[in-house]
Design a protein around this motif. Structure first.
Motif, mmCIF file in Angstrom:
data_model
loop_
_atom_site.group_PDB
_atom_site.id
_atom_site.type_symbol
_atom_site.label_atom_id
_atom_site.label_comp_id
_atom_site.label_asym_id
_atom_site.label_seq_id
_atom_site.Cartn_x
_atom_site.Cartn_y
_atom_site.Cartn_z
ATOM 1 N N GLY A 161 38.122 40.516 25.509
ATOM 2 C CA GLY A 161 39.348 40.505 26.282
ATOM 3 C C GLY A 161 39.483 41.599 26.875
ATOM 4 O O GLY A 161 40.438 42.183 27.080
ATOM 5 N N HIS A 162 38.689 42.426 27.484
ATOM 6 C CA HIS A 162 38.636 43.609 27.979
ATOM 7 C C HIS A 162 39.168 43.495 29.514
ATOM 8 O O HIS A 162 38.981 42.388 30.026
ATOM 9 C CB HIS A 162 37.205 44.244 28.272
ATOM 10 N N TYR A 163 39.861 44.366 29.743
ATOM 11 C CA TYR A 163 40.516 44.524 31.153
ATOM 12 C C TYR A 163 39.718 45.202 32.066
ATOM 13 O O TYR A 163 39.855 46.176 32.099
ATOM 14 C CB TYR A 163 41.847 45.122 31.025
ATOM 15 N N ALA A 164 39.081 44.399 32.636
ATOM 16 C CA ALA A 164 37.980 44.736 33.712
ATOM 17 C C ALA A 164 37.621 43.654 34.543
ATOM 18 O O ALA A 164 37.671 42.591 34.232
ATOM 19 C CB ALA A 164 36.853 45.550 33.175
ATOM 20 N N LEU A 196 40.018 38.512 31.441
ATOM 21 C CA LEU A 196 41.529 38.826 31.806
ATOM 22 C C LEU A 196 41.477 39.909 32.875
ATOM 23 O O LEU A 196 42.649 40.631 33.076
ATOM 24 C CB LEU A 196 41.991 39.607 30.553
ATOM 25 N N GLY A 197 40.470 40.252 33.443
ATOM 26 C CA GLY A 197 40.554 41.343 34.603
ATOM 27 C C GLY A 197 41.538 41.197 35.763
ATOM 28 O O GLY A 197 41.930 42.441 36.204
ATOM 29 N N GLY A 198 41.641 40.140 35.950
ATOM 30 C CA GLY A 198 42.696 39.937 37.153
ATOM 31 C C GLY A 198 44.286 39.706 36.499
ATOM 32 O O GLY A 198 45.116 39.312 37.263
ATOM 33 N N SER A 199 44.409 39.870 35.344
ATOM 34 C CA SER A 199 45.775 39.535 34.791
ATOM 35 C C SER A 199 46.512 41.075 34.292
ATOM 36 O O SER A 199 45.858 41.848 33.919
ATOM 37 C CB SER A 199 45.873 38.730 33.741
ATOM 38 N N ASP A 236 46.583 48.287 36.147
ATOM 39 C CA ASP A 236 46.016 49.741 35.946
ATOM 40 C C ASP A 236 46.409 50.363 34.575
ATOM 41 O O ASP A 236 45.721 51.103 33.967
ATOM 42 C CB ASP A 236 46.651 50.607 37.268
ATOM 43 N N GLY A 237 47.468 49.987 33.996
ATOM 44 C CA GLY A 237 47.864 50.408 32.719
ATOM 45 C C GLY A 237 46.995 50.108 31.592
ATOM 46 O O GLY A 237 47.019 50.660 30.458
ATOM 47 N N LYS A 238 46.285 48.971 31.638
ATOM 48 C CA LYS A 238 45.427 48.655 30.689
ATOM 49 C C LYS A 238 43.920 48.557 30.965
ATOM 50 O O LYS A 238 43.044 47.998 30.208
ATOM 51 C CB LYS A 238 45.696 47.029 30.368
ATOM 52 N N ASP A 239 43.525 48.784 32.082
ATOM 53 C CA ASP A 239 42.293 49.073 32.578
ATOM 54 C C ASP A 239 41.235 49.454 31.699
ATOM 55 O O ASP A 239 41.648 50.721 30.972
ATOM 56 C CB ASP A 239 41.848 50.073 34.045
ATOM 57 N N GLN A 240 40.235 49.115 31.408
ATOM 58 C CA GLN A 240 39.219 49.490 30.370
ATOM 59 C C GLN A 240 37.871 49.577 31.077
ATOM 60 O O GLN A 240 36.830 49.678 30.315
ATOM 61 C CB GLN A 240 39.001 48.506 29.176
#
Length: 361
Positions: free
Chosen positions: A125-128, A168-171, A145-149
């Motif tokens: 579930g990484h944001y990338a 999840l990268g695009g969400s 941007d606020g969740k970018d990992q």
């Protein structure tokens, strides 16, 4: 594809697994038991990997209709993440345990086992974001941007990224929560974990003192050499720290003091003004690169998971990455990672390289 979905018990990994199922993949869920003595209940956003988290992950897998397992990685996690964390602080460095966990647990130990069992990819579930150019997988920042990992994933190799899946990268996080609710996932409103998972009470200083014991030393003014106080160990401090220094007398100019450097051999903690925290050059070792170093590279350097960015020029010198910052950064400490990006506002900034900071100037 056969996909192994790493399910922490949180909303992000649950929705990531759901999207992998919806995409038509053959998905199996797995929860990693990382603690030999997991807590019974989670309190707010404190820590993760509790028994309750395992139950939440299982309930999500049941809703998705996928097989679910719990794998015991506690011994490996203790050795590669917890012990590494303690050793780094004892050496006067500031590690990032989330980066180390991604590097050595999720995309080394877990991925190796997944591939051995015939899985094609590990889904998290990484944001990338991932993209493929000329058959080569590239890592990019997420849309949120606020969740970018991407920073804590930047040390992954190209081969590891080829077996990774980040749905999840695009969400945005808000959209993920809405989707979880719509899918009937009970974790839709579950708080995010914001603490080091193996220090659920948030008391890093206390945790390190229990592990390392007291190692008394001196607090010294970097400019005058005057002894300002005593401390119980350099592991209680990080570069850039302002609060909790234990100094009674204010600086002559009345301005706050900050930790400038740590000397574990002598036990000396040097403090001084905020201006002395400014760094314009970083030297980092053990680079993981996705570019050919045929000269200086224009980039953006990032030294913290969220924030700490500056335009820079980087080059490879005798196996180390030397980063010349065009704008000074503060609070840059040995042990942290520096990630280098090529700006791309359309597809997401591209990760060029990552390395571990050894010295700053």
């Amino acid at each position: 594809m056969r996909v192994l979905a790493a399910m922490s018990g949180g909303v992000d990994s649950a929705v990531a697994a759901a999207r992998a199922v919806e995409a038509g993949h053959d998905v199996t869920g797995v929860h990693l038991a990382l603690s030999a003595k997991p807590g019974t209940l989670r309190t707010g956003a404190r820590g993760c990997c509790t028994i309750e988290d395992a139950h939440d992950a299982r309930r999500a897998a049941d809703v998705l209709g996928i097989p679910f397992y719990v794998w015991d990685f506690a011994e490996r996690f203790t050795e590669d993440v917890v012990e590494d964390f303690v050793a780094e602080y004892a050496a006067g460095r500031t590690p990032n345990p989330c980066l180390r966990c991604n590097e050595r647990i999720k995309f080394e130990a877990l991925l190796d086992k997944a591939v051995a069992l015939g899985f094609d990819a590990v889904c998290t579930g990484h944001y990338a974001r991932l993209s493929t150019v000329d058959g080569r997988v590239e890592l990019r920042r997420s849309a949120d941007d606020g969740k970018d990992q991407s920073y804590v994933l930047a040390s992954l190799t190209t081969e590891q990224l080829a077996h990774a899946m980040f749905p999840l990268g695009g969400s945005t996080k808000a959209a993920v929560r809405e989707e979880a609710a719509a899918r009937g996932l009970s974790v839709a409103e579950k708080p995010d974990s914001h603490d080091i998972c193996f220090i659920p009470d948030g008391d890093t200083r206390g945790f390190l003192t229990r592990r390392l014991g007291e190692q008394p030393g001196l607090l010294v003014d970097d400019e005058t050499g005057a002894v300002l106080g005593r401390h119980a160990g350099v592991h209680e401090f990080t570069v850039g720290q302002r609060k909790g220094l234990g100094i009674d007398a204010p600086a002559p100019d009345g301005r706050p003091r900050y930790v400038l450097s740590l000397e574990p051999v002598s036990g000396t903690v040097r403090v001084g003004s905020a201006e002395k925290l400014a760094v314009t050059e970083i030297v980092a070792e053990r680079p993981v690169s996705r570019i050919e170093w045929d000269g200086p590279v224009e980039c953006v350097a990032q030294v913290r998971a969220h924030g700490g960015t500056a335009p820079a020029v980087a080059e490879l010198v005798d196996g180390s990455v030397v980063v010349h910052l065009r704008e000074p950064l503060r609070g840059v400490a040995p042990g942290q990672a520096v990630a280098l990006y090529r700006p791309d506002p359309t597809a997401g900034d591209l990760v060029l390289a990552s390395a571990t900071i050894t010295t700053t100037r």
